[in-house]
Design a protein around this motif. Structure first.
Motif, PDB file in Angstrom:
ATOM      1  N   ALA A  46       0.830  -1.202   0.000  1.00 13.63           N
ATOM      2  CA  ALA A  46       0.000   0.000   0.000  1.00 13.63           C
ATOM      3  C   ALA A  46       0.866   1.255   0.000  1.00 13.63           C
ATOM      4  N   GLU A  49       2.116   1.845  -3.349  1.00 19.67           N
ATOM      5  CA  GLU A  49       1.028   2.267  -4.232  1.00 19.67           C
ATOM      6  C   GLU A  49       0.464   3.608  -3.790  1.00 19.67           C
ATOM      7  N   THR A  51      -1.217   4.344  -1.223  1.00 21.53           N
ATOM      8  CA  THR A  51      -2.540   4.338  -0.600  1.00 21.53           C
ATOM      9  C   THR A  51      -2.411   3.983   0.874  1.00 21.53           C
ATOM     10  N   ASN A  53      -2.209   3.940   4.772  1.00 19.64           N
ATOM     11  CA  ASN A  53      -2.836   4.706   5.840  1.00 19.64           C
ATOM     12  C   ASN A  53      -2.471   4.035   7.150  1.00 19.64           C
TER      13      ASN A  53
END
Lengths: 108, 237
Positions: A46, A49, A51, A53
């Motif tokens: 993630a 990429e 994204t 969190n």
């Protein structure tokens, strides 16, 4: 950076303290660890990429590990060995995450 | 986002901690399981040799008791007939070693290569086989029988515990050597079980032989012979 420092600190603390796990719980812990490895690979993916969190990662990490251990525990009480099921599911996911990471890093 | 950074570090610290702990405990589990097996094997071997030593001690003490009784009988001039009767009873009860002419029957499992894989049990000597052979030997006139050195007496059980033959509560290992003093070869050879074994050597590869022996020694029974609770009917108790 702080995160990797945390990883190393955790490992060092475990090496120093050498905590022992009762044999009947070691299977739950092992499954929790496999789930945790999967989560951390998913987190890295993630991150690459963009994204990523923190909050989601921490939650996924803890809940995955807890659910994996819980599943094995429930399996024990139902008389079904779910260790293999958990290992297979998370094993497959680990490989998928690794493949995604490879594509991301090398652009393959 | 910045606020959860420490949490992330904490979670990863947890991951590292758990990884090392699991690796450690898995290793410890394996270590704990291995010696347990070795320990069990050692305990079994020690107990077995203890049983062997105790059997030998019992046999020796029984011999001493017998000698002392004979001496006492001579010293106190007890009826010679009574002493002779006691000795005869001891032979019948199996508490003294005896020697004489007889038969030696050898039984062994078929070699692993000769066994058919779908019927493993056919190539094995079972408790029933040994029971039948012992019965046939008795009906062929045997007076004292020992299986691998274990005297068969009135309370002897020949049975199987799993794949192991157990006689007088002692596990035996093949090949089985059955010494029968007083057994007649032709009568035994005519018995059904002997005839069957002749066939089985070719069909299942079992090994079987019965030979006349001029001098056989059958050891004394090492177990408990005293009957404490049972009393002859009509004598109270």
């Amino acid at each position: 950076m702080l995160a990797f420092l945390g990883l190393i600190i955790g490992a060092v603390v475990a090496l120093l303290l050498r905590p022992t796990v009762p044999q009947e719980f070691s299977r739950y812990l092992a499954m929790a660890v496999i789930a945790a490895i999967d989560s951390s690979l998913g987190g890295t993916r993630a991150y690459l990429e963009r994204t990523f969190n923190d909050r989601v990662f921490v939650l996924a990490f803890l809940s995955n590990a807890a659910v994996a251990a819980l599943l094995v525990w429930i399996g024990d009480h139902l008389g079904v060995d779910l260790t293999t099921a958990v290992a297979v599911v998370f094993g497959v996911r680990i490989f998928q995450n690794l493949a995604a990471l490879r594509r991301r890093v090398f652009g393959g | 986002m910045k606020a959860t950074r420490p949490a992330l570090a904490g979670v990863l610290a947890l991951l590292g901690f758990l990884l090392v702990t699991t690796a450690n405990s898995a290793r410890a589990d394996k270590r704990a399981a291995e010696p347990r097996k070795a320990q069990l094997v050692r305990i079994i071997e020690t107990r077995r040799s203890q049983v062997g030593d105790l059997d030998a001690a019992v046999a020796k003490l029984r011999g001493q008791v017998g000698a002392a009784e004979r001496k006492a009988a001579r010293a106190t001039q007890i009826d010679a007939a009574e002493a002779a009767a006691a000795e005869k009873l001891a032979v019948q009860a199996g508490t003294v070693a005896v020697r004489g002419r007889g038969l030696r029957v050898r039984l062994a499992d078929a070699p692993k290569s000769a066994r058919s894989p779908d019927d493993e049990n056919a190539g094995r000597i079972h408790d029933v086989d040994v029971q039948l052979v012992v019965n046939a030997l008795f009906s062929a006139g045997a007076e004292a029988i020992a299986i691998n050195g274990n005297r068969v007496v009135a309370t002897t059980a020949i049975r199987a515990a799993g794949d192991t033959l157990v006689v007088n509560f002692r596990p035996l290992r093949p090949p089985y050597r059955i010494d029968a003093i007083g057994a007649d070869f032709t009568r035994f050879d005519r018995s059904e079980i002997a005839q069957r074994f002749h066939r089985w050597t070719t069909t299942f590869g079992l090994s079987y032989s019965a030979r006349r022996q001029d001098s056989l020694t059958v050891p004394a029974f090492a177990g408990r012979v005293a009957i404490a609770t049972a009393a002859p009917e009509g004598q109270g108790g």
